[in-house]
Structures are given as C-alpha cells and as structure tokens.
Design an enzyme around this catalytic site. Sequence first.
Site, PDB file in Angstrom:
ATOM      1  CG  ASP A  19      -1.809   1.176   1.330  1.00  0.00           C
ATOM      2  OD1 ASP A  19      -2.322   1.616   0.288  1.00  0.00           O
ATOM      3  OD2 ASP A  19      -1.991   1.690   2.456  1.00  0.00           O
ATOM      4  CG  ASP A  21      -1.887   7.650   0.621  1.00  0.00           C
ATOM      5  OD1 ASP A  21      -0.854   8.254   0.287  1.00  0.00           O
ATOM      6  OD2 ASP A  21      -2.962   7.760  -0.005  1.00  0.00           O
TER       7      ASP A  21
END
Length: 248
Positions: A19, A21
Amino acid sequence: MAPAKPMPTVVGEMTIIWDFDRTIMDDDSDRWVVVEMGLTQLFNQLRQTLPWNSLMDRMMEELHSQGKTIEDIINCLNRVPLDPHIISAIKSAHALGCDLKVLSDANKFFIETILKNHGVYECFSEIITNPTFVDKESRLRIFPYHGSTLPPHGCKLCPPNLCKGLVLNQIQDSMLETKRVIIYIGDGGGDFCPTLKLEEKDHVMPRKNFPLHHLISKSSVPIKPKVHEWSHGEELNKILLHLVNPVD
C-alpha cells in the site's frame, strides 16, 4: 502418503505488494497536497458532495485556475518525507530479487513523483492505482481505477473506485505457474479484502492500531496468511528482511 512440506521462503521467489499512504509514506498523499497547497477549506466544503477521486480531480482544477503548474505540484510532492528505514526495506528487497508492486487508492502521479524523488521508483515492477494524466491545458486529471474502461467490481468491502481484492486475484492468476509467495503490506480498511484472498503460504503485514490491523483482529472469517504486525519503518524493515532473507 507423507504430509506435504511447507513451502520454503526462498529469496527471489516473493512478490511484495505495498500500500502507499500511511505505509510507504507515513502521511496521506492526497491530504498532503490539499494542506500544503492551501486547499483545505474548499476540500472540506465539497467533501460530502463528490466521490473521492472526483473531489481530488476538482482540487487539481482549482490549482489550475489559480495558475499553479504541474511543476508546482511536483515541488509540493518532492517535500514529502519517507522514513529511511522504508527506503532501505524497498531497496534491500529489490536487491534480493523480490518483485515489488504498489497497490494503492492514491493516484499514479502522486505516487510516481514521490517514489522517483526518493530514488526507489525503479524498484517497483508495477504501480496499480487510480489513473492520472496531464491534459492539453497542462492540468492534472485524476480518475477512478474502476472507471469508464472497467466494469463495477461489486465488492461490499471496498470503495467503488478500487477493489484491491480483485486486483490481487489478477496478480495471483498471473503467478499460477510460479507458486510465488506474496507479502502484503498495508494499513487501511481497503487492504482487508485482499488480505482475505491471500493463501496459507503468504504473509500479511498490517500496521498496528490502523484499520487493517483492527479488521484482522476482530475478523469472523479465518485469516489464512501469517500475520506480522508493525508500527514504524524500523520495525517494518526488520520484519520484511527476515521474511525475504531468513537466517538459518
């Protein structure tokens, strides 16, 4: 018949899905640009009226109307700090032959700009996220991943613009012949769907006290992959390197 032996962890036979953020980046890239470029008030006014990708596209329209250039946005993104331990983890895993991919609900322009600025863009074989392009007026445009060219995904666990579980299934299908081990690293609620699609040979690394960690902890559905919690970049680096290059 003898019981099947567990698949060994072999350097170079792993795919690491990150991922972005609050995982690679400790902050949120959309929030960073909104705050740093003075868009907070307008963003808050429109927050409940537009889907997220449309809202961020509207923010880019506002910047363009103010005379802000693509270079201004790049300069803003170039101020994003990355934890040196995260950078080290990325470079080390890449050097050991792992296949690294980003799977994120941010957007391609923000992610690519930040990764390039920190010298790790070339470590990733693929960045799967909401698409962007710069139009003929030199305005940055942001669109949903499941937009006009892809049908709705229909997943109740994921936001309408991106089902990470569906993308993970596609990655798994592409690796059927290789039986590669997947390590999934994330923090958010959108990372729970792909976690449920991982297999027993795989690993998931949820960030402690973030939504993915909470969802795994209280899940009524069995979590097949091995779970490795982390809180900060140094801890992530240590766990990841142990997984990809175990010491006998």
